[in-house]
Structures are given as structure tokens and as C-alpha cells.
Design a protein around this motif. Structure first.
Motif, PDB file in Angstrom:
ATOM      1  N   SER A 101       0.843  -1.202   0.000  1.00 21.36           N
ATOM      2  CA  SER A 101       0.000   0.000   0.000  1.00 21.36           C
ATOM      3  C   SER A 101       0.877   1.251   0.000  1.00 21.36           C
ATOM      4  CB  SER A 101      -0.916  -0.008   1.224  1.00 21.36           C
ATOM      5  OG  SER A 101      -0.124   0.120   2.386  1.00 21.36           O
ATOM      6  N   GLN A 102       0.288   2.371  -0.379  1.00 19.14           N
ATOM      7  CA  GLN A 102       1.015   3.640  -0.410  1.00 19.14           C
ATOM      8  C   GLN A 102       1.470   4.020   0.994  1.00 19.14           C
ATOM      9  OE1 GLN A 102       1.985   5.102  -3.171  1.00 19.14           O
ATOM     10  NE2 GLN A 102       3.074   6.677  -2.005  1.00 19.14           N
ATOM     11  N   ASP A 103       0.720   3.668   1.999  1.00 16.55           N
ATOM     12  CA  ASP A 103       1.080   3.954   3.389  1.00 16.55           C
ATOM     13  C   ASP A 103       2.393   3.251   3.762  1.00 16.55           C
ATOM     14  OD1 ASP A 103       0.641   5.115   5.912  1.00 16.55           O
ATOM     15  OD2 ASP A 103      -0.095   3.176   6.666  1.00 16.55           O
ATOM     16  N   SER A 104       2.590   2.032   3.288  1.00 14.91           N
ATOM     17  CA  SER A 104       3.828   1.293   3.569  1.00 14.91           C
ATOM     18  C   SER A 104       5.022   2.009   2.936  1.00 14.91           C
ATOM     19  CB  SER A 104       3.742  -0.123   3.007  1.00 14.91           C
ATOM     20  OG  SER A 104       2.735  -0.853   3.658  1.00 14.91           O
ATOM     21  N   TRP A 105       4.840   2.477   1.690  1.00 12.05           N
ATOM     22  CA  TRP A 105       5.921   3.198   1.028  1.00 12.05           C
ATOM     23  C   TRP A 105       6.238   4.499   1.753  1.00 12.05           C
ATOM     24  CZ3 TRP A 105       9.066   0.711  -1.709  1.00 12.05           C
ATOM     25  CH2 TRP A 105       8.691  -0.298  -2.585  1.00 12.05           C
ATOM     26  N   ASN A 106       5.234   5.183   2.268  1.00 16.42           N
ATOM     27  CA  ASN A 106       5.461   6.436   3.008  1.00 16.42           C
ATOM     28  C   ASN A 106       6.256   6.176   4.295  1.00 16.42           C
ATOM     29  OD1 ASN A 106       4.131   7.900   1.067  1.00 16.42           O
ATOM     30  ND2 ASN A 106       2.162   7.858   2.139  1.00 16.42           N
ATOM     31  N   LYS A 107       5.922   5.069   4.988  1.00 16.79           N
ATOM     32  CA  LYS A 107       6.648   4.731   6.211  1.00 16.79           C
ATOM     33  C   LYS A 107       8.127   4.407   5.895  1.00 16.79           C
ATOM     34  CE  LYS A 107       2.742   2.913   8.839  1.00 16.79           C
ATOM     35  NZ  LYS A 107       2.132   1.712   9.424  1.00 16.79           N
ATOM     36  N   ILE A 108       8.336   3.676   4.818  1.00 17.10           N
ATOM     37  CA  ILE A 108       9.699   3.328   4.427  1.00 17.10           C
ATOM     38  C   ILE A 108      10.482   4.599   4.079  1.00 17.10           C
ATOM     39  CG2 ILE A 108      11.100   2.178   2.660  1.00 17.10           C
ATOM     40  CD1 ILE A 108       8.911  -0.010   2.573  1.00 17.10           C
ATOM     41  N   ALA A 109       9.867   5.492   3.330  1.00 16.95           N
ATOM     42  CA  ALA A 109      10.534   6.738   2.938  1.00 16.95           C
ATOM     43  C   ALA A 109      10.853   7.600   4.163  1.00 16.95           C
ATOM     44  CB  ALA A 109       9.667   7.518   1.955  1.00 16.95           C
ATOM     45  N   ALA A 110       9.957   7.627   5.152  1.00 17.24           N
ATOM     46  CA  ALA A 110      10.193   8.413   6.371  1.00 17.24           C
ATOM     47  C   ALA A 110      11.379   7.838   7.149  1.00 17.24           C
ATOM     48  CB  ALA A 110       8.933   8.430   7.235  1.00 17.24           C
ATOM     49  N   ARG A 111      11.436   6.502   7.223  1.00 15.40           N
ATOM     50  CA  ARG A 111      12.566   5.878   7.925  1.00 15.40           C
ATOM     51  C   ARG A 111      13.889   6.189   7.227  1.00 15.40           C
ATOM     52  NH1 ARG A 111      10.406  -0.168   9.191  1.00 15.40           N
ATOM     53  NH2 ARG A 111       8.861   0.411  10.748  1.00 15.40           N
ATOM     54  N   ILE A 112      13.893   6.116   5.917  1.00 13.03           N
ATOM     55  CA  ILE A 112      15.125   6.390   5.164  1.00 13.03           C
ATOM     56  C   ILE A 112      15.551   7.839   5.386  1.00 13.03           C
ATOM     57  CG2 ILE A 112      16.099   6.618   2.854  1.00 13.03           C
ATOM     58  CD1 ILE A 112      14.415   4.197   2.034  1.00 13.03           C
ATOM     59  N   GLY A 113      14.617   8.760   5.292  1.00 14.97           N
ATOM     60  CA  GLY A 113      14.931  10.180   5.497  1.00 14.97           C
ATOM     61  C   GLY A 113      15.448  10.436   6.897  1.00 14.97           C
ATOM     62  N   HIS A 114      14.829   9.808   7.903  1.00  9.65           N
ATOM     63  CA  HIS A 114      15.241   9.988   9.288  1.00  9.65           C
ATOM     64  C   HIS A 114      16.650   9.423   9.508  1.00  9.65           C
ATOM     65  CE1 HIS A 114      15.046  10.324  13.606  1.00  9.65           C
ATOM     66  NE2 HIS A 114      15.290   9.029  13.724  1.00  9.65           N
ATOM     67  N   SER A 115      16.927   8.231   8.956  1.00  7.49           N
ATOM     68  CA  SER A 115      18.248   7.621   9.153  1.00  7.49           C
ATOM     69  C   SER A 115      19.328   8.433   8.431  1.00  7.49           C
ATOM     70  CB  SER A 115      18.254   6.167   8.697  1.00  7.49           C
ATOM     71  OG  SER A 115      18.045   6.082   7.303  1.00  7.49           O
ATOM     72  N   GLU A 116      19.014   9.032   7.292  1.00  5.87           N
ATOM     73  CA  GLU A 116      19.985   9.878   6.607  1.00  5.87           C
ATOM     74  C   GLU A 116      20.294  11.122   7.427  1.00  5.87           C
ATOM     75  OE1 GLU A 116      18.883  10.809   2.618  1.00  5.87           O
ATOM     76  OE2 GLU A 116      18.910   8.720   1.989  1.00  5.87           O
ATOM     77  N   LYS A 117      19.282  11.706   8.068  1.00  4.69           N
ATOM     78  CA  LYS A 117      19.513  12.889   8.896  1.00  4.69           C
ATOM     79  C   LYS A 117      20.403  12.531  10.081  1.00  4.69           C
ATOM     80  CE  LYS A 117      15.181  15.237   7.776  1.00  4.69           C
ATOM     81  NZ  LYS A 117      13.876  15.652   8.283  1.00  4.69           N
ATOM     82  N   VAL A 118      20.112  11.398  10.717  1.00  4.65           N
ATOM     83  CA  VAL A 118      20.924  10.962  11.852  1.00  4.65           C
ATOM     84  C   VAL A 118      22.357  10.689  11.394  1.00  4.65           C
ATOM     85  CG1 VAL A 118      21.246   9.097  13.528  1.00  4.65           C
ATOM     86  CG2 VAL A 118      18.969  10.056  13.154  1.00  4.65           C
ATOM     87  N   ARG A 119      22.500  10.009  10.253  1.00  9.09           N
ATOM     88  CA  ARG A 119      23.832   9.705   9.723  1.00  9.09           C
ATOM     89  C   ARG A 119      24.579  10.990   9.385  1.00  9.09           C
ATOM     90  NH1 ARG A 119      23.789   7.594   4.370  1.00  9.09           N
ATOM     91  NH2 ARG A 119      25.595   8.726   3.656  1.00  9.09           N
ATOM     92  N   ASN A 120      23.934  11.967   8.797  1.00 11.45           N
ATOM     93  CA  ASN A 120      24.577  13.239   8.471  1.00 11.45           C
ATOM     94  C   ASN A 120      25.018  13.972   9.733  1.00 11.45           C
ATOM     95  OD1 ASN A 120      24.316  12.863   5.746  1.00 11.45           O
ATOM     96  ND2 ASN A 120      22.455  14.079   5.546  1.00 11.45           N
TER      97      ASN A 120
END
Length: 177
Positions: free
Chosen positions: A22-41
Motif C-alpha cells: 500500500s502507499q502507506d507502507s511506502w510512506n513509512k519506508i521513505a520516512a525511515r530512510i529520510g530519518h536515518s539519513e539525517k541521523v547519519r549526516n
């Protein structure tokens, strides 16, 4: 057993490929990726700041405290070196003058002597550089003295050779009638 699983997957491949997330699953995955990139940066930025501060601190320490206070930049300030240099230079110059006077008939010997002494002079320049790098190194001072002794030994041997040649010439003088 592997063959049964393989056969099952091949027979039911259409059933596996018809469902999409579902689109909701893709949104959750994208949020996790964005959050982990911010933490990594943030982590990378923090690590780079700490690394730069450490490098600057080490460089400052080396600049201010890396050289011992009693070390000098000039080997000529060491009394032992000055005394040895003065003594051996005078001895070498005296022997060289004697050899030049005796070597009038042997220009090739004179040239060979100059080459040998020039080679030892080159070694002496390197030793002086080493001594400037590490003034308290007694091995370098000893090597310098050994260099002077080698020059004297070469000059002594040449002088001895020339004396024997001169004596031979005196003994083989022929008389004409």
C-alpha cells in the motif's frame, strides 16, 4: 525438498506478483530512510568536527612542544665539534700543502686525491645535516671525526708514496760521462 519448493514457486508465480504494498507502507519506508539519513549526516558532521579539532590540537602541540628547548639549529655551537673541526682542518690543510708540493710530477695522483677528498667532503655535508637534525647524537659527531681521519689517512698515504718515489728517483740517478 528443494525441487518441491522450486516447483511450487514456479507454479504459483502469478500469485506472488499480483499484490503490491500500500502507499502507506511506502510512506513509512521513505520516512525511515529520510530519518536515518539525517541521523547519519549529524553523526558524520560531529565526527568531522572532532577529527578536525584533534588534528589542530596535535599540530599545535608539535609546533610548540615538539622540539626540545636545549636543541640548537646550528652544529657550530657544539664545542667538541668546533674543536675537532679546527684541529682536523688545520692538519688536513697542512698535509694537503705538503702533498701538492711533492706531487708536481704526478698530476694524475693529484687529481685522484682531489676526487677522493671531494667525496669525503660530500659525506661531511650530509653528516652536518644529520647533526643539525639531532644535535645530541654522538654517533654523528664520531662519524664526522672519522671522516676527518680518513682524509688525513689518504693524505698520509699519498705523501708516503710520493716520498718513496722521490727516494727511488734519487737512487736511480744516472751519471753521464
Amino acid at each position: 525438498m528443494t525441487d518441491r519448493l522450486k516447483d511450487f514457486i514456479e507454479n504459483n508465480a502469478d500469485g506472488f506478483n499480483d499484490l503490491e504494498p500500500s502507499q502507506d507502507s511506502w510512506n513509512k519506508i521513505a520516512a525511515r530512510i529520510g530519518h536515518s539519513e539525517k541521523v547519519r549526516n549529524k553523526k558524520l558532521r560531529y565526527i568531522s568536527i572532532v577529527s578536525a579539532a584533534c588534528i589542530a590540537g596535535i599540530a599545535a602541540f608539535i609546533i610548540f612542544f615538539g622540539k626540545p628547548q636545549n636543541q640548537t639549529d646550528n652544529f657550530a655551537e657544539i664545542p667538541e665539534v668546533l674543536e675537532a673541526e679546527a684541529y682536523y682542518t688545520s692538519q688536513i690543510n697542512m698535509k694537503k700543502e705538503q702533498v701538492y708540493q711533492m706531487a708536481g710530477n704526478f698530476p694524475e695522483l693529484k687529481n685522484e686525491m682531489e676526487v677522493d677528498l671531494a667525496e669525503l667532503d660530500t659525506i661531511m655535508v650530509e653528516l652536518k645535516k644529520d647533526l643539525n637534525d639531532n644535535v645530541s647524537n654522538s654517533e654523528v659527531v664520531e662519524a664526522m671525526i672519522q671522516n676527518y681521519r680518513m682524509k688525513l689517512m689518504i693524505l698520509e698515504e699519498i705523501k708516503s708514496f710520493l716520498e718513496t718515489k722521490t727516494d727511488d728517483q734519487k737512487n736511480t740517478t744516472s751519471y753521464e760521462l
